[in-house]
Design a protein around this motif. Structure first.
Motif, PDB file in Angstrom:
ATOM      1  N   ALA A 130      11.620  -0.122  -1.663  1.00  0.00           N
ATOM      2  CA  ALA A 130      12.255  -1.178  -2.455  1.00  0.00           C
ATOM      3  C   ALA A 130      11.361  -2.401  -2.480  1.00  0.00           C
ATOM      4  CB  ALA A 130      13.623  -1.538  -1.883  1.00  0.00           C
ATOM      5  N   ASN A 131      11.407  -3.114  -3.598  1.00  0.00           N
ATOM      6  CA  ASN A 131      10.720  -4.395  -3.737  1.00  0.00           C
ATOM      7  C   ASN A 131      11.756  -5.461  -4.065  1.00  0.00           C
ATOM      8  OD1 ASN A 131       8.009  -3.393  -3.437  1.00  0.00           O
ATOM      9  ND2 ASN A 131       8.180  -2.547  -5.497  1.00  0.00           N
ATOM     10  N   VAL A 132      11.787  -6.518  -3.267  1.00  0.00           N
ATOM     11  CA  VAL A 132      12.755  -7.599  -3.444  1.00  0.00           C
ATOM     12  C   VAL A 132      11.990  -8.916  -3.503  1.00  0.00           C
ATOM     13  CG1 VAL A 132      14.864  -8.671  -2.576  1.00  0.00           C
ATOM     14  CG2 VAL A 132      14.368  -6.278  -2.001  1.00  0.00           C
ATOM     15  N   LEU A 133      12.195  -9.688  -4.575  1.00  0.00           N
ATOM     16  CA  LEU A 133      11.553 -10.995  -4.671  1.00  0.00           C
ATOM     17  C   LEU A 133      12.505 -12.055  -4.136  1.00  0.00           C
ATOM     18  CD1 LEU A 133       8.849 -12.198  -5.681  1.00  0.00           C
ATOM     19  CD2 LEU A 133      10.150 -13.052  -7.647  1.00  0.00           C
ATOM     20  N   LEU A 134      11.982 -12.885  -3.267  1.00  0.00           N
ATOM     21  CA  LEU A 134      12.772 -13.897  -2.573  1.00  0.00           C
ATOM     22  C   LEU A 134      12.242 -15.278  -2.940  1.00  0.00           C
ATOM     23  CD1 LEU A 134      12.198 -12.028   0.774  1.00  0.00           C
ATOM     24  CD2 LEU A 134      14.106 -11.661  -0.777  1.00  0.00           C
ATOM     25  N   VAL A 135      13.093 -16.083  -3.555  1.00  0.00           N
ATOM     26  CA  VAL A 135      12.665 -17.376  -4.073  1.00  0.00           C
ATOM     27  C   VAL A 135      13.432 -18.494  -3.392  1.00  0.00           C
ATOM     28  CG1 VAL A 135      12.715 -18.850  -6.125  1.00  0.00           C
ATOM     29  CG2 VAL A 135      11.927 -16.496  -6.311  1.00  0.00           C
ATOM     30  N   LEU A 137      -0.143  -2.145  -1.729  1.00  0.00           N
ATOM     31  CA  LEU A 137       1.282  -2.165  -2.030  1.00  0.00           C
ATOM     32  C   LEU A 137       1.645  -1.082  -3.036  1.00  0.00           C
ATOM     33  CD1 LEU A 137       1.794  -6.039  -2.323  1.00  0.00           C
ATOM     34  CD2 LEU A 137       2.494  -4.562  -0.422  1.00  0.00           C
ATOM     35  N   LEU A 138       0.821  -0.928  -4.079  1.00  0.00           N
ATOM     36  CA  LEU A 138       1.090   0.088  -5.097  1.00  0.00           C
ATOM     37  C   LEU A 138       1.009   1.496  -4.523  1.00  0.00           C
ATOM     38  CD1 LEU A 138      -0.889  -1.493  -8.066  1.00  0.00           C
ATOM     39  CD2 LEU A 138       1.557  -0.973  -8.065  1.00  0.00           C
ATOM     40  N   ALA A 139       0.098   1.695  -3.560  1.00  0.00           N
ATOM     41  CA  ALA A 139      -0.051   3.001  -2.923  1.00  0.00           C
ATOM     42  C   ALA A 139       0.924   3.201  -1.771  1.00  0.00           C
ATOM     43  CB  ALA A 139      -1.488   3.179  -2.429  1.00  0.00           C
ATOM     44  N   ASP A 140       1.741   2.177  -1.497  1.00  0.00           N
ATOM     45  CA  ASP A 140       2.735   2.230  -0.431  1.00  0.00           C
ATOM     46  C   ASP A 140       2.079   2.437   0.933  1.00  0.00           C
ATOM     47  OD1 ASP A 140       5.557   1.979   0.003  1.00  0.00           O
ATOM     48  OD2 ASP A 140       5.607   4.091   0.578  1.00  0.00           O
ATOM     49  N   GLN A 141       0.932   1.797   1.141  1.00  0.00           N
ATOM     50  CA  GLN A 141       0.216   1.912   2.394  1.00  0.00           C
ATOM     51  C   GLN A 141       0.593   0.765   3.333  1.00  0.00           C
ATOM     52  OE1 GLN A 141      -2.136   4.349   3.417  1.00  0.00           O
ATOM     53  NE2 GLN A 141      -1.154   5.364   1.691  1.00  0.00           N
ATOM     54  N   PRO A 142       0.886   1.061   4.604  1.00  0.00           N
ATOM     55  CA  PRO A 142       1.112  -0.017   5.569  1.00  0.00           C
ATOM     56  C   PRO A 142      -0.158  -0.829   5.758  1.00  0.00           C
ATOM     57  CG  PRO A 142       0.945   2.098   6.688  1.00  0.00           C
ATOM     58  CD  PRO A 142       0.989   2.395   5.218  1.00  0.00           C
ATOM     59  N   GLY A 152       1.299  -5.840 -10.148  1.00  0.00           N
ATOM     60  CA  GLY A 152       1.413  -4.508 -10.717  1.00  0.00           C
ATOM     61  C   GLY A 152       2.639  -3.751 -10.243  1.00  0.00           C
ATOM     62  N   LEU A 153       3.443  -4.355  -9.372  1.00  0.00           N
ATOM     63  CA  LEU A 153       4.630  -3.699  -8.838  1.00  0.00           C
ATOM     64  C   LEU A 153       5.832  -3.893  -9.757  1.00  0.00           C
ATOM     65  CD1 LEU A 153       4.364  -4.858  -5.125  1.00  0.00           C
ATOM     66  CD2 LEU A 153       4.043  -2.518  -5.929  1.00  0.00           C
ATOM     67  N   SER A 154       6.768  -2.961  -9.684  1.00  0.00           N
ATOM     68  CA  SER A 154       8.060  -3.113 -10.336  1.00  0.00           C
ATOM     69  C   SER A 154       9.026  -3.713  -9.316  1.00  0.00           C
ATOM     70  CB  SER A 154       8.579  -1.752 -10.816  1.00  0.00           C
ATOM     71  OG  SER A 154       9.886  -1.883 -11.325  1.00  0.00           O
ATOM     72  N   ILE A 155       9.710  -4.788  -9.686  1.00  0.00           N
ATOM     73  CA  ILE A 155      10.581  -5.507  -8.748  1.00  0.00           C
ATOM     74  C   ILE A 155      12.003  -5.524  -9.308  1.00  0.00           C
ATOM     75  CG2 ILE A 155      10.955  -7.666  -7.500  1.00  0.00           C
ATOM     76  CD1 ILE A 155       7.972  -8.285  -7.948  1.00  0.00           C
ATOM     77  N   HIS A 201       8.383  -5.881   0.485  1.00  0.00           N
ATOM     78  CA  HIS A 201       8.080  -4.503   0.091  1.00  0.00           C
ATOM     79  C   HIS A 201       8.428  -3.573   1.242  1.00  0.00           C
ATOM     80  CE1 HIS A 201       5.984  -1.028  -1.607  1.00  0.00           C
ATOM     81  NE2 HIS A 201       5.389  -0.872  -0.434  1.00  0.00           N
ATOM     82  N   ILE A 202       9.363  -2.654   1.007  1.00  0.00           N
ATOM     83  CA  ILE A 202       9.764  -1.673   2.014  1.00  0.00           C
ATOM     84  C   ILE A 202       9.125  -0.342   1.658  1.00  0.00           C
ATOM     85  CG2 ILE A 202      11.700  -0.531   3.156  1.00  0.00           C
ATOM     86  CD1 ILE A 202      13.468  -2.827   2.225  1.00  0.00           C
ATOM     87  N   ALA A 203       8.461   0.283   2.622  1.00  0.00           N
ATOM     88  CA  ALA A 203       7.761   1.544   2.377  1.00  0.00           C
ATOM     89  C   ALA A 203       8.739   2.661   2.017  1.00  0.00           C
ATOM     90  CB  ALA A 203       6.957   1.947   3.612  1.00  0.00           C
ATOM     91  N   GLN A 204       8.230   3.636   1.284  1.00  0.00           N
ATOM     92  CA  GLN A 204       9.052   4.762   0.846  1.00  0.00           C
ATOM     93  C   GLN A 204       9.694   5.500   2.014  1.00  0.00           C
ATOM     94  OE1 GLN A 204       9.660   6.123  -2.348  1.00  0.00           O
ATOM     95  NE2 GLN A 204       8.768   4.278  -3.255  1.00  0.00           N
ATOM     96  N   ASP A 205       8.962   5.626   3.129  1.00  0.00           N
ATOM     97  CA  ASP A 205       9.500   6.354   4.279  1.00  0.00           C
ATOM     98  C   ASP A 205      10.189   5.433   5.279  1.00  0.00           C
ATOM     99  OD1 ASP A 205       7.381   5.037   5.394  1.00  0.00           O
ATOM    100  OD2 ASP A 205       6.372   6.820   6.183  1.00  0.00           O
TER     101      ASP A 205
END
Length: 452
Positions: A112-117, A369-374, A205-208, A144-148
């Motif tokens: 998940a991607n969450v934008l915090l303002v 981030l796009l590759a979901d890499q820590p 480049g991320l979808s939020i 950004h929370i990783a897929q796993d």
């Protein structure tokens, strides 16, 4: 007083304008502004008129807003789950038998991607924050929370960073113009929360799909609810602008004192917004540790107070209005090891009137981030220093060679079930960026009045 606190947000007309990118404010935009004529216009790479002393002093309060929500989002879900488990067994009613099965809420599927303002808006915040002078996102963070669900990254975007702003829809109809270069903190006042999301999506480049705007009073409410946040100060902090004066050592901050600590810019590091981000990360990492401590998670009163404080001081995107969604995101966060929660400053370099993204390290961060890499950071903390009194980390006990035993009989019917997924991150991507993990104990580098 620092230029970083100046107000320079302007909303354009709701009618669609030509999308030609410009680096100066046109007469047409000034003429059609929704703001009053007294509000300074949007500037491109320019120094703007300073706001009033009262408004300027409280402008920096927005530095605290997104900091609270990063932890607050998970708190809402964790609080609900923990409070439910703390309730005594109920009384069975005969008519309960007519109810269908109640769905169980699990962790969100995938990442998940969450934008915090953090907004500087005074709306609904009482009379204690000075006069209205705009609506800037003085703090913008991407969670950004990783897929796993094995790691999470929190990216801080400096408020004075120049970025392209895409066309933004006006909630009242029409479209706001694209702009080639503007400070990211003007996007909230220009086109609302949706415009800030579009800008960060274009940048990374991320979808939020999730976003929230956090209000002033959230800092006081959450720091009070958790019973105070312990922070470490390495050198004395002195800041007349926020009335913050802290000696070296550990301080448990709550209420207004927590606000002042997060507001201070002149009193830490080199007095810039970048070292203020580092100071916020000292507070945030400690807040996360405090929230995840047994003392908080086993206290229903604290949990309820935290959940209420978070929800009462947020403006949420429609996608976050459903409590089930909040809980599912929280469940993805709650078991991540503190050392796998990384706070990162978006890589920037100096430019006239502010900062701008550094091409190569920014591209590397976006790619990770796009590759979901820590992420593993190779840069320094950005202004804080290691806490010399941090709890010692125990080394794992040495494992002894097991004694030889008889081989177990072969299983005639091997299990076909897939092994349970692990929470251990894959190999981390090393990035030359500043920041720290939630597991790092750090101290704020203070700055006295003599150095200002």
């Amino acid at each position: 007083m620092s230029r970083g606190f100046e107000s320079h947000a302007l909303r354009t007309t709701t009618t669609r304008q030509p999308t030609t990118e410009r680096n100066c404010v046109s007469d047409d935009l000034r003429h059609h502004s929704r703001r009053s004529a007294k509000t300074p216009g949007v500037a491109r790479h320019g120094r703007l008129k300073r706001s009033s002393a009262t408004a300027t002093a409280f402008k920096a309060l927005a530095a605290a807003m997104a900091v609270v929500f990063v932890a607050g989002l998970s708190v809402v879900g964790i609080a609900g789950l923990s409070l439910a488990s703390a309730v005594s067994p109920g009384v069975t009613l005969e008519n309960e038998k007519t109810l269908g099965a109640i769905p169980q809420i699990g962790a969100i599927d995938g990442g998940a991607n969450v934008l915090l303002v953090g907004s500087d808006s005074r709306e609904g915040q009482g009379d204690g924050y000075g006069e209205e002078s705009g609506d800037l996102n003085d703090v913008t963070m991407l969670l950004h929370i990783a897929q796993d669900h094995s790691s999470a990254s929190v990216i801080s975007f400096p408020r004075d960073m120049f970025v392209p702003i895409p066309e933004c829809p006006d909630p009242n109809g029409g479209t706001f113009d694209a702009m080639s270069s503007q400070k990211i903190n003007t996007t909230l006042g220009y086109g609302g929360l949706a415009c800030t999301v579009l800008t960060v999506e274009q940048l990374t480049g991320l979808s939020i799909p999730f976003a929230a705007e956090v209000q002033f009073n959230g800092v006081i409410a959450m720091s009070d609810a958790v019973g105070g946040v312990p922070v470490c100060v390495a050198e004395r902090i002195e800041d007349d602008h926020t009335d913050t004066y802290l000696d070296p050592g550990e301080h448990t901050l709550s209420g207004l004192a927590a606000l002042q600590f997060l507001r201070t810019r002149h009193g830490v590091g080199d007095g810039s917004d970048l070292t203020r981000i580092s100071n916020q990360q000292v507070f945030l990492s400690s807040l996360v540790r405090t929230i995840k401590s047994a003392d908080t998670l086993t206290n229903p009163v604290k949990l309820y107070s935290l959940a209420k404080a978070a929800l009462s001081n947020m403006k949420l995107s429609n996608s976050l209005q459903n409590m089930d969604t909040m809980v599912s995101i929280a469940m993805a966060l709650k078991d991540i090891d503190l050392n796998n929660v990384v706070f990162v400053q978006y890589p920037t370099g100096s430019t006239e009137g502010g900062v701008e993204p550094l091409e190569e390290p920014a591209a590397a961060l976006n790619a990770a981030l796009l590759a979901d890499q820590p992420i593993a950071l190779t840069g320094d903390t950005g202004g804080s220093v290691a806490d010399p009194n941090a709890p010692a980390t125990e080394e794992p006990a040495a494992t002894e060679e097991p004694e030889a035993t008889e081989e177990p009989a072969a299983d005639p019917e091997p299990s076909t079930e897939a092994p349970a997924p692990t929470k251990t991150p894959t190999t981390k991507t090393e990035l030359d960026a500043k920041g720290q993990t939630a597991g790092q104990y750090t101290c704020s580098s203070g700055r006295t009045l003599d150095d200002q």
